[in-house]
Design a protein around this motif. Structure first.
Motif, PDB file in Angstrom:
ATOM      1  N   LYS A 117      -5.578  -2.430  -1.036  1.00 22.03           N
ATOM      2  CA  LYS A 117      -4.757  -2.140  -2.205  1.00 22.03           C
ATOM      3  C   LYS A 117      -5.443  -2.661  -3.455  1.00 22.03           C
ATOM      4  O   LYS A 117      -5.827  -3.832  -3.528  1.00 22.03           O
ATOM      5  N   SER A 118      -5.592  -1.798  -4.440  1.00 20.51           N
ATOM      6  CA  SER A 118      -6.174  -2.185  -5.728  1.00 20.51           C
ATOM      7  C   SER A 118      -5.092  -2.120  -6.795  1.00 20.51           C
ATOM      8  O   SER A 118      -4.442  -1.086  -6.970  1.00 20.51           O
ATOM      9  N   PRO A 168       0.821  -1.224   0.000  1.00 17.03           N
ATOM     10  CA  PRO A 168       0.000   0.000   0.000  1.00 17.03           C
ATOM     11  C   PRO A 168       0.852   1.271   0.000  1.00 17.03           C
ATOM     12  O   PRO A 168       1.965   1.300   0.533  1.00 17.03           O
ATOM     13  N   LYS A 202      -8.288  -6.528  -5.722  1.00 20.07           N
ATOM     14  CA  LYS A 202      -8.165  -5.886  -4.414  1.00 20.07           C
ATOM     15  C   LYS A 202      -7.524  -6.850  -3.425  1.00 20.07           C
ATOM     16  O   LYS A 202      -7.756  -8.053  -3.468  1.00 20.07           O
ATOM     17  N   ASP A 221      -3.755   4.822  -0.709  1.00 19.93           N
ATOM     18  CA  ASP A 221      -4.696   3.719  -0.503  1.00 19.93           C
ATOM     19  C   ASP A 221      -5.456   3.883   0.815  1.00 19.93           C
ATOM     20  O   ASP A 221      -4.903   4.390   1.799  1.00 19.93           O
ATOM     21  N   LYS A 251      -6.743   3.256   4.389  1.00 21.70           N
ATOM     22  CA  LYS A 251      -6.063   2.555   5.481  1.00 21.70           C
ATOM     23  C   LYS A 251      -6.613   3.019   6.816  1.00 21.70           C
ATOM     24  O   LYS A 251      -7.194   4.111   6.932  1.00 21.70           O
TER      25      LYS A 251
END
Length: 350
Positions: A323-324, A231, A329, A235, A237
């Motif tokens: 995370k993408s 990440p 994902k 992103d 979080k």
């Protein structure tokens, strides 16, 4: 030669946990150079007896020898090394424990303890093994891979990554070896040979495990993937609520099936987290408020998580990121020096 029975018995008590009832290799005490060695599956245990027991040599049946010494009551007994076995004498009693075939003791010779080069154990080496022990059977790449400061493990659902403070060598250990190593504390030194990895404990005991061949282990590919899926500041979080794990456990009772996996539908919204599951016999839904609103969660994110993998990751950390990458994902659980990358599935697609 007269020996202290109680002192020998105490050392053998520690050694016998590394042996098993039965025949041949797994039920043997192998004596050499003041050590007693036992073998269990892929793990060997070497207990230092002391200089007074250096005269002992050869391999005998472990359970029988231990049982007889346990039944004596006197402080000392006489043990003599004969051509065909070990003779134990006490008062007017005498017992002979016949040597096992040479291949048993050869296992000790093959370890070549006298030629090992020992180096300090990283303080967090045991933590790294514990973090990377997946504890499941559906492996793509079984075991814990150690290279330098890095320890990692991979299966079809997750990638575990731990960065140690110091270098720890270059090897791959099977899960069963790691499980046995983690039964011990007080790791102080590390050594490795072509066949085994050796851990020395504070009391001089040596625990060793057979190395797994790693010629096909795609380490470079995995580390490159970790860099890609780590990440960034952009992103979403935050920290999952304290009761998140309990919610996952309840939702897993009616978990849905997706490609053979037991999954839970998760919705990460800036106001709440929702867990839901459904199968032919019923369905479940629960919403949970955030204790701390996560950063970057501007739009609701829906993913499907494999329930057992999610529960495993929550044992490590509640700090998370989503995370993408390339339309996929991953829910990433983040510790101080470790990360657990958990596969997330979109509806109808892995």
């Amino acid at each position: 030669m007269e020996v202290n029975r109680e002192r020998l018995l105490q050392s053998l008590q520690n050694a016998i946990v590394g042996s098993e009832k039965g025949e041949f290799l797994n039920n043997a005490f192998s004596f050499k150079d003041g050590y007693v060695h036992t073998f269990k599956d892929f793990v060997a245990l070497s207990i230092h007896l002391g200089d007074e027991f250096k005269f002992l040599k050869g391999s005998i049946r472990a359970t029988e020898f231990f049982s007889l010494l346990s039944k004596y009551t006197m402080e000392k007994v006489d043990i003599n090394v004969l051509d065909n076995g070990l003779e134990v004498c006490s008062g007017r009693s005498k017992a002979l424990f016949t040597f096992l075939e040479e291949s048993v003791l050869k296992q000790v010779d093959n370890m070549a303890l006298e030629s090992l080069v020992w180096y300090p154990m990283p303080d967090d080496f045991r933590d790294a093994l514990s973090f990377c022990l997946l504890g499941v059977r559906e492996y793509n790449l079984e075991g814990v891979r150690v290279k330098g400061k890095l320890a990692l493990s991979v299966d079809s659902k997750r990638v575990n990554y731990f960065e140690m403070k110091e270098t720890a060598g270059d090897f791959l250990l099977e899960e069963k070896v790691v499980t046995e190593l983690l039964k011990f504390q007080d790791f102080v030194q590390l050594a490795q040979s072509d066949q085994r990895v050796f851990v020395k404990l504070g009391d001089g005991t040596i625990v060793s495990g057979r190395r797994k061949m790693d010629v096909d282990y795609p380490l470079d590919k995995i580390t490159a993937m970790i860099e890609q899926i780590t990440p960034t500041e952009e992103d979403p979080k935050g920290k999952l609520p304290t009761s998140f794990k309990s919610m996952i456990g309840r939702a897993s009772v009616l978990s849905s099936e997706m490609s053979g996996l037991a999954v839970i539908k998760m919705v990460f919204d800036k106001e709440f987290i929702e867990a839901s599951s459904e199968r032919a016999t019923g369905k479940y839904d629960e919403k949970l408020d955030w204790e701390e609103i996560p950063a970057g969660l501007d739009q609701p994110i829906t993913v499907f998580l494999e329930s057992s993998a999610a529960l495993y990751a929550l044992e490590k950390s509640r700090t998370f990121a989503i995370k993408s990458t390339e339309g996929l994902k991953r829910l990433v659980f983040i510790g101080d020096n470790c990360k657990c990358f958990l596969a997330a599935y979109t509806e109808g697609k892995e």
